[in-house]
Design a protein around this motif. Structure first.
Motif, short mmCIF file in Angstrom:
data_model
loop_
_atom_site.label_atom_id
_atom_site.label_comp_id
_atom_site.label_asym_id
_atom_site.label_seq_id
_atom_site.Cartn_x
_atom_site.Cartn_y
_atom_site.Cartn_z
N ARG A 56 -6.01 6.36 31.67
CA ARG A 56 -6.25 6.12 30.24
C ARG A 56 -5.09 5.42 29.56
O ARG A 56 -5.28 4.68 28.59
CB ARG A 56 -6.55 7.45 29.55
N ALA A 57 -3.88 5.65 30.04
CA ALA A 57 -2.72 4.98 29.47
C ALA A 57 -2.70 3.49 29.80
O ALA A 57 -2.02 2.71 29.13
CB ALA A 57 -1.44 5.65 29.98
N ARG A 58 -3.46 3.11 30.83
CA ARG A 58 -3.44 1.72 31.29
C ARG A 58 -4.73 0.97 30.97
O ARG A 58 -4.90 -0.15 31.43
CB ARG A 58 -3.20 1.69 32.80
N LEU A 59 -5.61 1.59 30.21
CA LEU A 59 -6.85 0.88 29.89
C LEU A 59 -6.99 0.68 28.38
O LEU A 59 -6.37 1.36 27.58
CB LEU A 59 -8.07 1.60 30.47
N GLY A 60 -7.83 -0.27 28.02
CA GLY A 60 -8.20 -0.52 26.63
C GLY A 60 -9.70 -0.48 26.53
O GLY A 60 -10.41 -0.93 27.44
N TYR A 61 -10.20 0.04 25.40
CA TYR A 61 -11.64 0.25 25.29
C TYR A 61 -12.11 -0.04 23.87
O TYR A 61 -11.56 0.48 22.90
CB TYR A 61 -11.95 1.70 25.66
N LEU A 62 -13.13 -0.87 23.78
CA LEU A 62 -13.80 -1.13 22.51
C LEU A 62 -15.28 -0.77 22.68
O LEU A 62 -16.03 -1.51 23.32
CB LEU A 62 -13.67 -2.59 22.09
N PRO A 63 -15.72 0.36 22.11
CA PRO A 63 -17.15 0.70 22.18
C PRO A 63 -17.94 -0.13 21.17
O PRO A 63 -17.37 -0.87 20.36
CB PRO A 63 -17.16 2.19 21.80
N GLN A 64 -19.25 -0.01 21.24
CA GLN A 64 -20.09 -0.75 20.28
C GLN A 64 -19.74 -0.37 18.85
O GLN A 64 -19.71 -1.23 17.97
CB GLN A 64 -21.57 -0.47 20.55
N GLU A 108 -1.45 -3.78 26.29
CA GLU A 108 -1.52 -4.75 27.38
C GLU A 108 -2.20 -4.10 28.59
O GLU A 108 -1.62 -3.98 29.68
CB GLU A 108 -0.11 -5.25 27.76
N PRO A 109 -3.45 -3.69 28.46
CA PRO A 109 -4.10 -2.89 29.49
C PRO A 109 -4.33 -3.65 30.80
O PRO A 109 -4.55 -4.86 30.80
CB PRO A 109 -5.43 -2.50 28.84
N ASP A 110 -4.31 -2.89 31.88
CA ASP A 110 -4.67 -3.45 33.19
C ASP A 110 -6.18 -3.46 33.36
O ASP A 110 -6.71 -4.22 34.18
CB ASP A 110 -4.04 -2.62 34.31
N LEU A 111 -6.87 -2.61 32.62
CA LEU A 111 -8.33 -2.55 32.62
C LEU A 111 -8.80 -2.57 31.17
O LEU A 111 -8.48 -1.66 30.41
CB LEU A 111 -8.82 -1.28 33.33
N LEU A 112 -9.53 -3.60 30.80
CA LEU A 112 -10.00 -3.77 29.42
C LEU A 112 -11.52 -3.74 29.41
O LEU A 112 -12.17 -4.52 30.12
CB LEU A 112 -9.49 -5.09 28.85
#
Length: 249
Positions: free
Chosen positions: A71-79, A148-152
């Motif tokens: 979770r520290a390495r990801l970025g998330y934009l839900p609908q 700067e996520p590794d998983l976006l």
């Protein structure tokens, strides 16, 4: 991920999904109810699968410690994402940076960089409640990329953006995909054709097609199906082919 299965309110949202994603921009297409948002939520560790194995950024997400690291390495934009209307743009992105435990010394620069990358530098001190719908969507992207996520993971990120902003957003996607794994769920095939290195088409919870946008467009050129864009025609052809061969569940 292997053998991924997700049930939602008694309905199978994803069934037997095997998927491996590397660096680049990956588009998720599919009809309403195909399972796109369910897949994004599993990748974001918001939802847990009913069955199957999910490995993100080299870590098996079944473990609590691994979840925190991912979770520290990801970025998330839900609908639809929650925000505080009384915060300024800068304050809100800084708050998300704090939640993601960014080092305090580097947070101001990270916030300014994220806000600038989505074209909101001139509104950094504006209250969120004063923003237009498109600006709020760009704010959502800014909070997703501040670390700067590794998983976006982006669910319908261009909703509310005008054509010029969508072009700029595609450029940002290509930039981010050069060093990270970016997954974009969208109904807009133009965005997939312009920005994605790979596309996965979901239908009724299963993978109906996987390949490059160019290959999907080529399928559309030979199908003669409906659509104004080759990728739209390829989308229709791939769905038809999948439904013709899919065994009843």
């Amino acid at each position: 991920m292997t053998g991924l299965r997700v049930r939602h309110r008694g309905t199978v949202a994803l069934d037997s999904v095997d998927l491996a994603l590397g660096t680049g921009v990956h588009g998720l297409l599919g009809p309403n109810g195909a399972g796109k948002t369910s897949l994004i939520r599993v990748l974001a560790t918001v939802a847990r699968p009913s069955a199957g194995r999910v490995e993100l950024l080299g870590r098996d997400t079944a473990g609590r410690r691994a979840l925190g690291e991912v979770r520290a390495r990801l970025g998330y934009l839900p609908q639809e994402f929650g925000y505080y209307p009384g915060f300024t743009v800068r304050e809100f992105v800084a708050y998300v940076a704090w939640l993601k435990e960014l080092p305090a010394a580097g947070t101001p620069a990270a916030v300014e960089r994220a806000v600038a990358r989505v074209g909101l530098a001139d509104r950094a001190d504006a209250k969120v409640r004063t923003l237009s719908g498109g600006m709020v969507r760009r704010l959502g992207v800014a909070q997703a990329i501040v670390n700067e996520p590794d998983l976006l993971l982006l669910d319908e990120p261009t909703a509310g953006l005008d054509p010029e902003q969508r072009v700029e957003f595609r450029e940002l996607l290509r930039e981010l995909g050069a060093s990270a794994t970016v997954v974009v769920s969208t109904h807009l095939v133009e965005d997939v054709a312009a920005a994605c290195t790979e596309v996965t088409l979901l239908d009724a919870g299963r993978v109906a097609y996987r390949g490059t946008p160019g290959a999907l467009a080529a399928l559309g050129e030979t199908s003669g199906g409906p659509g104004d864009h080759p990728v739209e025609r390829g989308y229709t052809a791939a769905l038809r082919a999948h439904r013709a061969t899919e065994a009843p569940r």
